[in-house]
Design a protein around this motif. Structure first.
Motif, PDB file in Angstrom:
ATOM      1  N   GLN A  16      60.241   0.568  13.896  1.00 50.08           N
ATOM      2  CA  GLN A  16      59.024   0.462  14.703  1.00 50.08           C
ATOM      3  C   GLN A  16      58.877   1.675  15.624  1.00 50.08           C
ATOM      4  N   LYS A  17      59.929   2.032  16.329  1.00 47.66           N
ATOM      5  CA  LYS A  17      59.885   3.191  17.222  1.00 47.66           C
ATOM      6  C   LYS A  17      59.591   4.466  16.436  1.00 47.66           C
ATOM      7  N   THR A  35      53.708   9.472  14.668  1.00 50.24           N
ATOM      8  CA  THR A  35      52.308   9.071  14.788  1.00 50.24           C
ATOM      9  C   THR A  35      51.412   9.933  13.907  1.00 50.24           C
ATOM     10  N   TYR A  48      52.927  -5.195  17.783  1.00 55.25           N
ATOM     11  CA  TYR A  48      53.640  -4.203  16.995  1.00 55.25           C
ATOM     12  C   TYR A  48      53.320  -2.781  17.440  1.00 55.25           C
ATOM     13  N   TYR A  49      52.033  -2.476  17.598  1.00 57.83           N
ATOM     14  CA  TYR A  49      51.611  -1.123  17.949  1.00 57.83           C
ATOM     15  C   TYR A  49      51.877  -0.784  19.417  1.00 57.83           C
ATOM     16  N   TRP A  58      44.891   2.733  19.083  1.00 56.10           N
ATOM     17  CA  TRP A  58      45.662   3.457  18.073  1.00 56.10           C
ATOM     18  C   TRP A  58      44.750   4.381  17.270  1.00 56.10           C
ATOM     19  N   MET A  65      55.931   4.371  15.481  1.00 56.82           N
ATOM     20  CA  MET A  65      54.979   4.266  16.588  1.00 56.82           C
ATOM     21  C   MET A  65      55.103   5.404  17.599  1.00 56.82           C
ATOM     22  N   GLN A  66      56.257   6.045  17.663  1.00 62.40           N
ATOM     23  CA  GLN A  66      56.451   7.105  18.653  1.00 62.40           C
ATOM     24  C   GLN A  66      56.783   8.450  18.018  1.00 62.40           C
ATOM     25  N   ARG A 118      51.870   0.192   8.818  1.00 53.64           N
ATOM     26  CA  ARG A 118      52.077  -0.433  10.118  1.00 53.64           C
ATOM     27  C   ARG A 118      51.382  -1.786  10.200  1.00 53.64           C
TER      28      ARG A 118
END
Length: 104
Positions: free
Chosen positions: A18-19, A26, A68-69, A76, A22-23, A41
């Motif tokens: 997830q990280k 992107t 999640y986001y 997003w 999402m980070q 995602r």
């Protein structure tokens, strides 16, 4: 390995994925993930929602995506989503059908 330790390790691996998405990455578009891997995602958010629902926790698609986001889908999209080519959109239609709609 006992079941609790296995569960904790799996949860840690999920949080790392997830990280990463999402980070750290992107720049990778959902459409590219779906076209290449058959999930994106939004799929991960849907799986989160389904897991919650299976446990009697009623959350909506939008709530799952925000969980999640870490932000709303509108946020997003405004921050990270780019326009997809017609070719990518056509690929996506096939990948979505094969991996989401026909799997349900």
């Amino acid at each position: 390995m006992d079941d609790q330790t296995k569960l904790e390790i799996e949860a840690a691996a999920f949080r790392t994925l997830q990280k990463h998405l999402m980070q750290d990455r992107t720049d990778v578009q959902n459409i590219d993930l779906m076209n290449l891997a058959g999930f994106c995602r939004n799929c991960l958010a849907r799986w989160y929602q389904e897991a919650a629902n299976e446990r009697g926790i009623d959350i909506s698609k939008d709530e799952a995506r925000e969980a999640y986001y870490g932000m709303t889908m509108d946020e997003w999209k405004a921050n990270y989503q780019t326009e997809a080519s017609l070719a990518k959109q056509a690929e996506f239609e096939v990948a979505f059908k094969e991996n989401v709609t026909d799997k349900s």
